[in-house]
Scaffold this motif. Structure first.
Motif, mmCIF file in Angstrom:
data_model
loop_
_atom_site.group_PDB
_atom_site.id
_atom_site.type_symbol
_atom_site.label_atom_id
_atom_site.label_comp_id
_atom_site.label_asym_id
_atom_site.label_seq_id
_atom_site.Cartn_x
_atom_site.Cartn_y
_atom_site.Cartn_z
ATOM 1 N N LYS A 32 37.785 46.249 53.664
ATOM 2 C CA LYS A 32 37.330 45.280 52.661
ATOM 3 C C LYS A 32 37.146 43.917 53.330
ATOM 4 N N CYS A 45 43.968 39.543 54.182
ATOM 5 C CA CYS A 45 44.997 40.582 54.093
ATOM 6 C C CYS A 45 46.309 40.108 54.707
ATOM 7 N N ASP A 46 47.303 40.936 54.584
ATOM 8 C CA ASP A 46 48.574 40.682 55.253
ATOM 9 C C ASP A 46 48.975 41.970 55.967
ATOM 10 N N GLU A 66 41.740 45.404 57.105
ATOM 11 C CA GLU A 66 41.014 46.659 56.951
ATOM 12 C C GLU A 66 39.564 46.432 56.544
ATOM 13 N N CYS A 90 41.678 39.569 47.185
ATOM 14 C CA CYS A 90 40.776 39.362 48.326
ATOM 15 C C CYS A 90 39.326 39.220 47.862
ATOM 16 N N CYS A 112 46.386 39.383 50.037
ATOM 17 C CA CYS A 112 47.813 39.481 50.387
ATOM 18 C C CYS A 112 48.286 38.352 51.282
#
Ligand code: SF4
Ligand code: SF4
Length: 626
Positions: A568, A477-478, A566, A532, A505
């Protein structure tokens, strides 16, 4: 291997176990509580307990951006209100009650319900970070959960009666029997009920260590449910996944007290979540390829075209497909945003002439990107944030996303779809002058597992000749925090004899940098594998290379630096652990739900270590040489 890992993790905990007192759970049942409080000086600082804190307005620690690395207590850093937090807690509670019924009914062969299976996954998805902030949507989820639970209850109780066995206790208490006493329109009442069944209440029962592992499992189930929703949309589902979700939630709610406090069983369940998530990511991978074709390296245009336009963000490529079909014979251009960018690597999406390019960056830039986009914006899934007034009336939420006061759209409803197109026509779109202001960013996507494995011989040869020292996975993620620059610095510090696989991301930290090619192989050093969930492809690549080299994944010249945000990402992390992958670097900060004691145990067992935000060079050295 899995069992050995769990045993090692238990041993890492063993010196710190404490047997404590008789207590009373929230159902009024007295029991002896074994508390696995870890005796480290920092343990008590990891997460506040209901004993030590005046009860806050809310408590949520499910994502990386959580307040002060401990938990959001007044309002979510994401913008989640205490009311929505409490409604989500109540929803999780009643879904556990539903699962207690469903698991037993399915095992006894007396009832199953595919609509309920889909509902549960969607309801879990709605509680992920940056998905649904709309308090008005949650009462309906809660009502439906209770209704489905009662559908299971009737045949289940009949089966018990017929068998002559007593009804098990789990069906007589707590979420198995919770009902709203005031219907489903009184938000304050529902929130007050949710306020009684959140993280802190559980923490009072289980202590911060065991509770953290239990919530890691719950967050992993949320993550895999979200991925399963994407797979379902593609027509790829496996009933076994829903059965697992019921079984796992049933364990969390109604296992015996001894089992609930058993760290080994809790860790085993968490790893089972990871293994199930692998299956879900496999379904997604299959569905994407079947419907959209095999990913191909593709240059993505990032300069807009003059004309009317719609922007779509999130992960759901089926929504994009629907939108492209609807705009095919119009003059409306469709642009991707955030996690939608990998759409361009699928030949059957790329073939639509209305797919005009990509606009903007990762999810956290949406307040800038959406505000400057001159057309409607669709949030198909996470990560969506409370919009600015400047684009609020141009924003639409889809599926489980929701923001109070923002229009929610059903793309499968032809009338609503037509209204969206009319809305796009009524907005200015890009004029030639504005469009020309955007420079092309040389974005390339599409290095899916098939493409990489086509070059497996070259890669293996490069390993043997020393031209390839290491494959580094830097993905996930980002987020908006400055400390995430670490991932850029890490990638830039890697020597030329490295390949970088990225996905999610996190790619936006890397994909405008020219990393060149690997020696004279012609292979770009930065390979963007997709979303992802395409971390599944990275795992398949690693497995294939390990097979050819007759070794295991941990013996490959492979390092993983996972940027999590998060739930996921929690599911993906658990998938990697379920495969026995070791020495993952995790950051930018460690999950607040894992206490220092649990983190230490995970480090000793799986080699999971936090990234060293301030010293990427040291991490780089570590990745290259360990
Ligand atoms: S989802 Fe994250 S930011 Fe939002 S309330 Fe929970 S911990 Fe806080
Ligand atoms: S990759 Fe992670 S941060 Fe990015 S949109 Fe998806 S869930 Fe959100």
């Amino acid at each position: 291997m899995l069992r050995q890992g769990i045993l090692r993790c238990q041993r890492a905990f063993a010196p710190s176990l404490q047997v404590s007192k008789t207590t009373v759970n929230r159902n009024g049942t007295a029991y002896v509580r074994t508390c696995y409080a870890v005796q480290t000086r920092r343990a008590s600082a990891a997460a506040p307990t209901a004993d030590t804190l005046k009860k806050p307005d809310m408590f949520c620690y499910q994502c990386e951006q959580t307040k002060s690395r401990r938990g959001c207590v007044t309002v979510g850093v994401c913008g989640k209100s205490p009311q929505v937090a409490a409604l989500q807690d109540l929803l999780m509670y009643v879904i556990k009650g539903l699962a207690v019924h469903a698991n037993r009914a399915i095992n006894m062969g007396v009832y199953s319900n595919e609509e309920c299976d889909d509902f549960v996954k969607k309801a879990m998805f709605s509680t992920l970070t940056n998905v649904n902030f709309d308090q008005d949507r949650f009462p309906e989820y809660i009502r439906q959960a209770v209704e489905y639970r009662e559908e299971f209850r009737v045949p289940l109780l009949a089966a018990y009666a017929k068998s002559g066995k007593p009804v098990c206790e789990a069906l007589t208490q707590g979420p198995a029997v919770w009902k709203s006493e005031k219907g489903y329109e009184d938000l304050d009442y529902l929130a007050s009920e949710g306020h009684k069944v959140g993280v802190l209440e559980d923490q009072q029962i289980y202590g911060p260590d065991i509770n953290g592992v239990r919530y890691m499992t719950l967050y992993g189930i949320k993550g895999l449910s979200a991925y399963a929703c994407h797979a379902d949309a593609l027509g790829e589902s496996d009933p076994w996944v829903s059965k697992f979700i019921y079984r796992a939630l049933d364990f969390l709610e109604s296992a015996s007290q001894a089992d609930k406090f058993d760290l080994g069983l809790n860790l085993k369940l968490a790893l089972d979540v990871g293994a199930t998530n692998m299956r879900v990511m496999e379904l997604l991978d299959k569905g994407h390829r079947r419907l959209l074709g095999v990913p191909t390296p593709t240059n993505v245009l990032s300069t807009p075209k003059a004309g009317k336009c719609i922007l779509i963000s999130g992960h759901d490529l089926v929504d994009l497909h629907t939108l492209l079909k609807a705009t095919e014979s119009t003059d409306i251009n469709v642009y991707t945003h955030g996690e939608m960018m990998p759409a361009h690597m699928y030949p059957k999406l790329n073939a639509f002439k209305s797919l005009a390019g990509h606009f903007g960056g990762a999810w956290q830039n949406q307040k800038i990107d959406f505000a400057t986009f001159p057309g409607p914006v669709l949030a198909s899934t996470n990560c969506v944030i409370e919009p600015l007034r400047s684009y609020r009336d141009r924003l639409y939420t889809l599926n489980e996303t929701g923001i109070n006061g923002v229009k929610h759209l059903d793309l499968h409803d032809p009338v609503q779809l037509q209204q969206l197109l009319e809305h796009a026509q009524s907005l200015p779109g890009f004029d030639a002058k504005t469009a020309n202001k955007y420079e092309d960013r040389n974005l390339v996507v599409g290095f899916g597992r098939e493409v990489i494995l086509q070059h497996a011989d070259t890669v293996i040869n490069a390993v043997k000749t020393g031209d390839l020292q290491r494959i580094c996975v830097i993905g996930g993620c980002d987020g908006s925090e400055h400390k995430r620059n670490y991932f850029t610095n890490l990638a830039q510090s890697l020597p030329a004899q490295t390949l970088i696989l990225t996905m999610g991301c996190a790619k936006y930290r890397l994909n405008t940098i020219n990393f060149g090619t690997l020696g004279n192989t012609g292979i770009p050093r930065l390979l963007d594998m997709g979303q992802c969930n395409d971390s599944y492809g990275a795992i398949m690549v690693a497995k294939a290379l390990a097979d050819v080299l007759e070794t295991d994944i941990n013996s490959l010249p492979l390092s993983i630096s996972l940027s999590w945000f998060e739930q996921k990402a929690v599911a993906v992390l658990l998938s990697l652990l379920s495969l026995g992958v070791k020495n993952i670097k995790l950051g930018p900060i460690m999950p607040a739900f894992l206490t220092p004691g649990v983190r230490q145990a995970l480090e000793e067992t799986y080699g999971i270590v936090p990234i060293d935000i301030r010293h990427p060079m040291e991490d780089m050295n570590d990745m290259l040489h360990n």
